[in-house]
Design a protein around this motif. Sequence first.
Motif, PDB file in Angstrom:
ATOM      1  N   PHE A  53       0.848  -1.197   0.000  1.00  0.00           N
ATOM      2  CA  PHE A  53       0.000   0.000   0.000  1.00  0.00           C
ATOM      3  C   PHE A  53       0.882   1.244   0.000  1.00  0.00           C
ATOM      4  O   PHE A  53       1.101   1.875   1.048  1.00  0.00           O
ATOM      5  CB  PHE A  53      -0.915  -0.007   1.233  1.00  0.00           C
ATOM      6  N   PRO A  54       1.426   1.594  -1.141  1.00  0.00           N
ATOM      7  CA  PRO A  54       2.369   2.722  -1.204  1.00  0.00           C
ATOM      8  C   PRO A  54       1.755   4.046  -0.760  1.00  0.00           C
ATOM      9  O   PRO A  54       2.475   4.936  -0.312  1.00  0.00           O
ATOM     10  CB  PRO A  54       2.777   2.754  -2.684  1.00  0.00           C
ATOM     11  N   GLU A  55       0.410   4.187  -0.879  1.00  0.00           N
ATOM     12  CA  GLU A  55      -0.214   5.442  -0.445  1.00  0.00           C
ATOM     13  C   GLU A  55      -0.123   5.629   1.072  1.00  0.00           C
ATOM     14  O   GLU A  55      -0.248   6.753   1.563  1.00  0.00           O
ATOM     15  CB  GLU A  55      -1.679   5.493  -0.900  1.00  0.00           C
ATOM     16  N   ALA A  56       0.082   4.540   1.815  1.00  0.00           N
ATOM     17  CA  ALA A  56       0.227   4.622   3.278  1.00  0.00           C
ATOM     18  C   ALA A  56       1.606   4.137   3.715  1.00  0.00           C
ATOM     19  O   ALA A  56       1.789   3.666   4.840  1.00  0.00           O
ATOM     20  CB  ALA A  56      -0.864   3.805   3.964  1.00  0.00           C
ATOM     21  N   LYS A  57       2.590   4.298   2.811  1.00  0.00           N
ATOM     22  CA  LYS A  57       3.925   3.784   3.074  1.00  0.00           C
ATOM     23  C   LYS A  57       4.527   4.363   4.346  1.00  0.00           C
ATOM     24  O   LYS A  57       5.072   3.631   5.188  1.00  0.00           O
ATOM     25  CB  LYS A  57       4.821   4.077   1.878  1.00  0.00           C
ATOM     26  N   ASP A  58       4.447   5.686   4.508  1.00  0.00           N
ATOM     27  CA  ASP A  58       5.065   6.329   5.676  1.00  0.00           C
ATOM     28  C   ASP A  58       4.447   5.836   6.985  1.00  0.00           C
ATOM     29  O   ASP A  58       5.156   5.655   7.983  1.00  0.00           O
ATOM     30  CB  ASP A  58       4.917   7.850   5.572  1.00  0.00           C
ATOM     31  N   GLN A  59       3.135   5.619   6.973  1.00  0.00           N
ATOM     32  CA  GLN A  59       2.460   5.142   8.190  1.00  0.00           C
ATOM     33  C   GLN A  59       2.956   3.752   8.583  1.00  0.00           C
ATOM     34  O   GLN A  59       3.276   3.508   9.753  1.00  0.00           O
ATOM     35  CB  GLN A  59       0.951   5.110   7.967  1.00  0.00           C
ATOM     36  N   PHE A  60       3.046   2.838   7.615  1.00  0.00           N
ATOM     37  CA  PHE A  60       3.478   1.468   7.927  1.00  0.00           C
ATOM     38  C   PHE A  60       4.954   1.412   8.317  1.00  0.00           C
ATOM     39  O   PHE A  60       5.344   0.640   9.195  1.00  0.00           O
ATOM     40  CB  PHE A  60       3.194   0.538   6.747  1.00  0.00           C
ATOM     41  N   LEU A  61       5.784   2.224   7.658  1.00  0.00           N
ATOM     42  CA  LEU A  61       7.200   2.251   8.030  1.00  0.00           C
ATOM     43  C   LEU A  61       7.378   2.819   9.438  1.00  0.00           C
ATOM     44  O   LEU A  61       8.256   2.376  10.189  1.00  0.00           O
ATOM     45  CB  LEU A  61       8.000   3.064   7.014  1.00  0.00           C
ATOM     46  N   SER A  62       6.537   3.785   9.799  1.00  0.00           N
ATOM     47  CA  SER A  62       6.580   4.326  11.163  1.00  0.00           C
ATOM     48  C   SER A  62       6.220   3.244  12.179  1.00  0.00           C
ATOM     49  O   SER A  62       6.839   3.144  13.246  1.00  0.00           O
ATOM     50  CB  SER A  62       5.629   5.518  11.289  1.00  0.00           C
ATOM     51  N   GLN A  63       5.227   2.422  11.842  1.00  0.00           N
ATOM     52  CA  GLN A  63       4.853   1.321  12.728  1.00  0.00           C
ATOM     53  C   GLN A  63       6.004   0.314  12.864  1.00  0.00           C
ATOM     54  O   GLN A  63       6.293  -0.175  13.966  1.00  0.00           O
ATOM     55  CB  GLN A  63       3.601   0.628  12.195  1.00  0.00           C
ATOM     56  N   ALA A  64       6.660   0.007  11.731  1.00  0.00           N
ATOM     57  CA  ALA A  64       7.775  -0.942  11.773  1.00  0.00           C
ATOM     58  C   ALA A  64       8.887  -0.439  12.681  1.00  0.00           C
ATOM     59  O   ALA A  64       9.463  -1.197  13.464  1.00  0.00           O
ATOM     60  CB  ALA A  64       8.309  -1.181  10.359  1.00  0.00           C
ATOM     61  N   ARG A  65       9.187   0.886  12.597  1.00  0.00           N
ATOM     62  CA  ARG A  65      10.242   1.436  13.456  1.00  0.00           C
ATOM     63  C   ARG A  65       9.818   1.420  14.921  1.00  0.00           C
ATOM     64  O   ARG A  65      10.648   1.242  15.816  1.00  0.00           O
ATOM     65  CB  ARG A  65      10.571   2.857  13.024  1.00  0.00           C
ATOM     66  N   ALA A  66       8.522   1.576  15.202  1.00  0.00           N
ATOM     67  CA  ALA A  66       8.035   1.524  16.582  1.00  0.00           C
ATOM     68  C   ALA A  66       8.222   0.126  17.164  1.00  0.00           C
ATOM     69  O   ALA A  66       8.675  -0.045  18.306  1.00  0.00           O
ATOM     70  CB  ALA A  66       6.571   1.939  16.646  1.00  0.00           C
ATOM     71  N   TYR A  67       7.872  -0.907  16.375  1.00  0.00           N
ATOM     72  CA  TYR A  67       8.082  -2.281  16.838  1.00  0.00           C
ATOM     73  C   TYR A  67       9.579  -2.573  17.013  1.00  0.00           C
ATOM     74  O   TYR A  67       9.975  -3.321  17.905  1.00  0.00           O
ATOM     75  CB  TYR A  67       7.479  -3.282  15.851  1.00  0.00           C
ATOM     76  N   GLU A  68      10.389  -1.970  16.175  1.00  0.00           N
ATOM     77  CA  GLU A  68      11.840  -2.154  16.296  1.00  0.00           C
ATOM     78  C   GLU A  68      12.348  -1.582  17.621  1.00  0.00           C
ATOM     79  O   GLU A  68      13.178  -2.202  18.302  1.00  0.00           O
ATOM     80  CB  GLU A  68      12.541  -1.480  15.113  1.00  0.00           C
ATOM     81  N   VAL A  69      11.854  -0.403  17.999  1.00  0.00           N
ATOM     82  CA  VAL A  69      12.252   0.200  19.277  1.00  0.00           C
ATOM     83  C   VAL A  69      11.809  -0.686  20.446  1.00  0.00           C
ATOM     84  O   VAL A  69      12.559  -0.898  21.405  1.00  0.00           O
ATOM     85  CB  VAL A  69      11.665   1.612  19.410  1.00  0.00           C
TER      86      VAL A  69
END
Length: 427
Positions: free
Chosen positions: A156-172
């Motif tokens: 879902f490239p239109e929501a790419k930034d949102q999903f990448l932000s979630q991935a970084r949150a799980y990484e933290v």
Amino acid sequence: MKSILVLIGLGICVGAQAQEWTFGPKVNLGLSARQPLEEVVVGTIRATVGGSSGDASTSGVGAFARYDRLRWYGQAEVNRLRSQQLSASITTTTLGFTTAQPRNRSNRTDVRIVGGYKLLPWLRASVGLGAVHHDANPADAYQHLIASAEQQAVQFPEAKDQFLSQARAYEVAQVIQNGLQRQWLEASLGLGIDIGGLTADLVHTNTLTPLINGIVVRDRTYALRQQATFWSLQLGYRLFPLKAHLLAPRKNRAYERIKRDIPFYRNEFHLSGGLLGEDIGSAFLYENRYTHYLTRRAGITAGLNLMRINETYVNGFLPKQYTQVQLVTGFRVLPLYSRRHTIGLTAGPLFIYETGFRTNSGGTRTMNGQLVQTVDFSASSRAQGLSVAVQGTIDYNFAATDRLILGPWLRATPDYGYLGVQAGYRF
């Protein structure tokens, strides 16, 4: 740790020759835990680590060896505990969740030396020093969430930034969890009582070395330091020497009078009600329990329980509602035994059948410009299955008549604590 184990072994060997040495099992029930709130900001991700909890964290079983003198005593012990560490709240502009359950609950082993002074023959004050070894957390506990969010960013490239932000949150969250130290030191202060062979201690413990000392996210170091304090109730029984602590001495006139005046009832039936001693919502437990005494002070027991639990979305707990059918079994001894008063100790396996539902994830999200709490359901949200745990129970009975008894009870398992009241009949 090797030195302490040698000390315990020496205590066992000497116990047969020196009446000052005793040893036996113990149960640890965590009453509350507190970690100071610390905050770390990683880009747009804010992580708040710490908080207070009334959960039965740091609960489990152990064994001890104790050396007694007239005014002081020393004790060495080994404990295997189930512990909840490093609860963290992670928030971004689009996501919020907590690491409190279930990923950061794991096992620990501690070896402890305790020294104390006897304020009265039955009242003790103590200090202790413990070394803790914490089992490794499951590797990559958040990895599947990170991979899923990154995959959705591609789909879902239109929501790419949102999903990448979630991935970084799980990484933290994963970095914080993996940052928990494997070893640390603890100091304790306690107040305890002795009733025959039974020992009961209220203990306050404080970590001396940090649970976590900085985290590294994508090759950058962030300052994060955590320590903890907690309260626990510790119950033990000095089994040996048997003559002094488990069996009444043959020349004990009071015990001989009890045996002469009180009929020996081989059977005991209890009806009891109780609550889950946690701050997760509400739970009520109903129990039928039967005990068959092999001697006046020892027997075998079994109880059939029904418990309904409703967890609420507070303090990071996701909604959960289920019913448990419990079969409590064990060996029971009466360290205090008189005409009107008895204290019972029971330990053994607890068989649990559970059915209901639990949510797998959820948190705080932005919807239509507003921050709302959400939960996610899936096919795996249904909870059903059989499990086995170890339980330890202590109860007090007052005999209104020789046959009718009533009083409170307290039970500990590696994950939970229960308390309630009971009424019983002896025959």
